[in-house]
Design a protein around this motif. Structure first.
Motif, mmCIF file in Angstrom:
data_model
loop_
_atom_site.group_PDB
_atom_site.id
_atom_site.type_symbol
_atom_site.label_atom_id
_atom_site.label_comp_id
_atom_site.label_asym_id
_atom_site.label_seq_id
_atom_site.Cartn_x
_atom_site.Cartn_y
_atom_site.Cartn_z
ATOM 1 N N UNK A 93 -0.441 0.455 5.815
ATOM 2 C CA UNK A 93 -1.494 0.209 4.951
ATOM 3 C C UNK A 93 -1.666 -0.744 6.768
ATOM 4 N N UNK A 94 -0.810 -1.161 8.040
ATOM 5 C CA UNK A 94 -1.181 -2.254 8.564
ATOM 6 C C UNK A 94 -1.723 -1.232 9.670
ATOM 7 N N UNK A 95 -0.601 -0.352 9.923
ATOM 8 C CA UNK A 95 -0.585 1.489 10.710
ATOM 9 C C UNK A 95 -2.491 1.495 11.047
ATOM 10 N N UNK A 96 -2.646 2.220 9.807
ATOM 11 C CA UNK A 96 -4.408 2.847 9.049
ATOM 12 C C UNK A 96 -5.171 1.428 9.754
ATOM 13 N N UNK A 97 -4.621 -0.255 8.899
ATOM 14 C CA UNK A 97 -5.983 -1.412 9.599
ATOM 15 C C UNK A 97 -5.648 -0.831 11.374
ATOM 16 N N UNK A 98 -4.994 -1.206 12.324
ATOM 17 C CA UNK A 98 -5.267 -0.881 13.517
ATOM 18 C C UNK A 98 -5.616 0.178 14.062
ATOM 19 N N UNK A 99 -5.477 1.679 13.143
ATOM 20 C CA UNK A 99 -6.493 2.678 13.762
ATOM 21 C C UNK A 99 -7.744 2.461 13.921
ATOM 22 N N UNK A 152 -16.017 -12.126 8.939
ATOM 23 C CA UNK A 152 -15.099 -11.676 7.782
ATOM 24 C C UNK A 152 -15.269 -10.794 6.490
ATOM 25 N N UNK A 153 -16.708 -10.249 6.387
ATOM 26 C CA UNK A 153 -17.229 -9.040 5.698
ATOM 27 C C UNK A 153 -17.064 -7.503 5.904
ATOM 28 N N UNK A 154 -17.322 -8.561 7.428
ATOM 29 C CA UNK A 154 -17.445 -6.578 8.063
ATOM 30 C C UNK A 154 -16.091 -6.411 8.277
ATOM 31 N N UNK A 155 -15.174 -7.313 8.897
ATOM 32 C CA UNK A 155 -13.662 -6.753 8.955
ATOM 33 C C UNK A 155 -13.446 -6.478 7.303
ATOM 34 N N UNK A 156 -13.367 -6.576 6.312
ATOM 35 C CA UNK A 156 -13.028 -6.710 4.933
ATOM 36 C C UNK A 156 -13.666 -5.459 4.196
ATOM 37 N N UNK A 157 -14.953 -4.881 4.781
ATOM 38 C CA UNK A 157 -14.888 -3.479 4.322
ATOM 39 C C UNK A 157 -14.820 -2.331 5.472
ATOM 40 N N UNK A 158 -14.234 -3.151 5.938
ATOM 41 C CA UNK A 158 -13.852 -1.093 6.887
ATOM 42 C C UNK A 158 -12.786 -1.207 6.995
ATOM 43 N N UNK A 159 -11.636 -2.425 6.176
ATOM 44 C CA UNK A 159 -10.081 -2.343 5.861
ATOM 45 C C UNK A 159 -10.531 -1.314 4.899
ATOM 46 N N UNK A 160 -11.352 -1.841 3.638
ATOM 47 C CA UNK A 160 -10.703 -1.416 2.662
ATOM 48 C C UNK A 160 -11.051 0.151 2.517
ATOM 49 N N UNK A 161 -11.890 0.211 3.522
ATOM 50 C CA UNK A 161 -12.124 1.669 3.694
ATOM 51 C C UNK A 161 -11.187 2.565 4.195
ATOM 52 N N UNK A 165 -7.135 3.550 -0.747
ATOM 53 C CA UNK A 165 -6.159 3.556 -1.847
ATOM 54 C C UNK A 165 -4.819 3.925 -1.850
ATOM 55 N N UNK A 166 -4.469 2.458 -0.708
ATOM 56 C CA UNK A 166 -2.876 1.817 -1.290
ATOM 57 C C UNK A 166 -2.669 1.238 -0.953
ATOM 58 N N UNK A 178 -7.214 -11.402 6.372
ATOM 59 C CA UNK A 178 -7.617 -10.581 5.036
ATOM 60 C C UNK A 178 -6.251 -10.855 4.522
ATOM 61 N N UNK A 179 -6.493 -10.737 2.974
ATOM 62 C CA UNK A 179 -5.672 -10.476 2.294
ATOM 63 C C UNK A 179 -4.970 -9.425 1.899
ATOM 64 N N UNK A 180 -4.341 -9.183 2.057
ATOM 65 C CA UNK A 180 -3.862 -6.765 0.952
ATOM 66 C C UNK A 180 -2.187 -7.631 0.061
ATOM 67 N N UNK A 181 -3.078 -6.928 -0.747
ATOM 68 C CA UNK A 181 -1.844 -6.854 -2.306
ATOM 69 C C UNK A 181 -1.022 -5.787 -2.719
ATOM 70 N N UNK A 182 -0.419 -5.871 -3.327
ATOM 71 C CA UNK A 182 -0.088 -3.469 -3.756
ATOM 72 C C UNK A 182 -1.321 -3.847 -5.096
ATOM 73 N N UNK A 183 -1.481 -2.195 -4.141
ATOM 74 C CA UNK A 183 -2.265 -1.475 -5.450
ATOM 75 C C UNK A 183 -2.171 -2.152 -6.778
#
Length: 260
Positions: A93-99, A152-161, A165-166, A178-183
């Motif tokens: 998750x972290x690697x995908x968001x950073x990319x 915040x909302x821009x970051x949220x939507x980009x990370x969600x995209x 799925x994870x 952002x606060x990211x939990x298990x799927x």
């Protein structure tokens, strides 16, 4: 129908801007406890930040923390349920968001404390620092992602995209954290399990919230209230509007609904 259970967020909802719970709100919570109506705190706060309000939990003694990743038994001082994100998933998750969003920085809320990458702003509380691989080397309650420049909302939507799925991605801050939990882990999912254990249906729950991490809970509950100064998406989602948290909005609604 009179609700059988109250579910309320804390910051921006039940708790005032200075972190206090007003005397009026305390009186209303105590009156509901005497009637046998559980008031469940359902918060994004980690356990260590929720402890100061545990005196208001009541005799049922339960609180849902870290956006549903843990149910804490206040009386017994132990977790009733933990829904952690595995380390290998958190790393991907972290690697995908950073990319997808360069400049992202990460931290981890674990059962045993707070760990961040070097340079992650921590405010007055300084946790341990670690590389990303070390930070994700064990299960965690929440992965935190921060960007210094985005809304915040821009970051949220980009990370969600990038990782929807994870994992479950949400936020509850006025800056890009952002606060990211298990799927599948949300306030609503864990609240549903707690209510099932108490024999309470969703239609018998009244819920209050103010930020996107409350959306699932407000959608699930039979009666939902957004606070007057809530995030626009929360106001659009909820069936009703409560006064501001600075004006004891939760307590005022509860006093009317329960005839206190």
């Amino acid at each position: 129908m009179t609700p059988r259970l109250v579910a309320t967020d804390l910051d921006g909802t039940l708790v005032r801007r200075d972190g206090s719970v007003s005397s009026y709100t305390r009186e209303v919570l105590a009156a509901l406890d005497l009637r046998g109506v559980p008031v469940i705190f359902v918060t994004g706060r980690p356990l260590r930040w929720t402890t100061p309000v545990f005196e208001h939990v009541g005799s049922h003694g339960l609180a849902i923390v870290s956006n549903g990743a843990m149910v804490w038994d206040v009386a017994e001082h132990l977790p009733r349920m933990t829904r952690a994100m595995e380390g290998d998933v958190a790393l991907e998750v972290a690697e995908r968001i950073r990319t997808a969003v360069p400049g992202s920085m990460f931290g981890a809320e674990r059962a045993d404390g707070f760990v961040t990458e070097p340079g992650f702003p921590t405010g007055p509380e300084i946790g341990a620092t670690a590389t990303l691989a070390e930070l994700t080397g064990e299960p965690m309650l929440k992965l935190l992602a921060l960007h210094p420049d985005l809304e915040p909302d821009d970051y949220w939507r980009r990370a969600e995209a990038a990782v929807g799925d994870l994992a479950t991605v949400t936020h509850s801050s006025t800056f890009a954290l952002l606060e990211i939990s298990a799927r599948g882990v949300t306030k609503a999912a864990t609240l549903a399990e707690v209510c099932a254990s108490l024999g309470v249906d969703a239609r018998d729950v009244i819920a209050f919230g103010d930020m996107p991490n409350d959306l699932a809970m407000l959608t699930w509950a039979g009666r939902s209230y957004a606070m007057a100064d809530a995030h626009p998406e929360v106001i659009a989602c909820a069936a009703h509007l409560a006064p501001s948290h600075e004006d004891d909005g939760v307590a005022r609604v509860l006093a009317e609904v329960f005839g206190l």
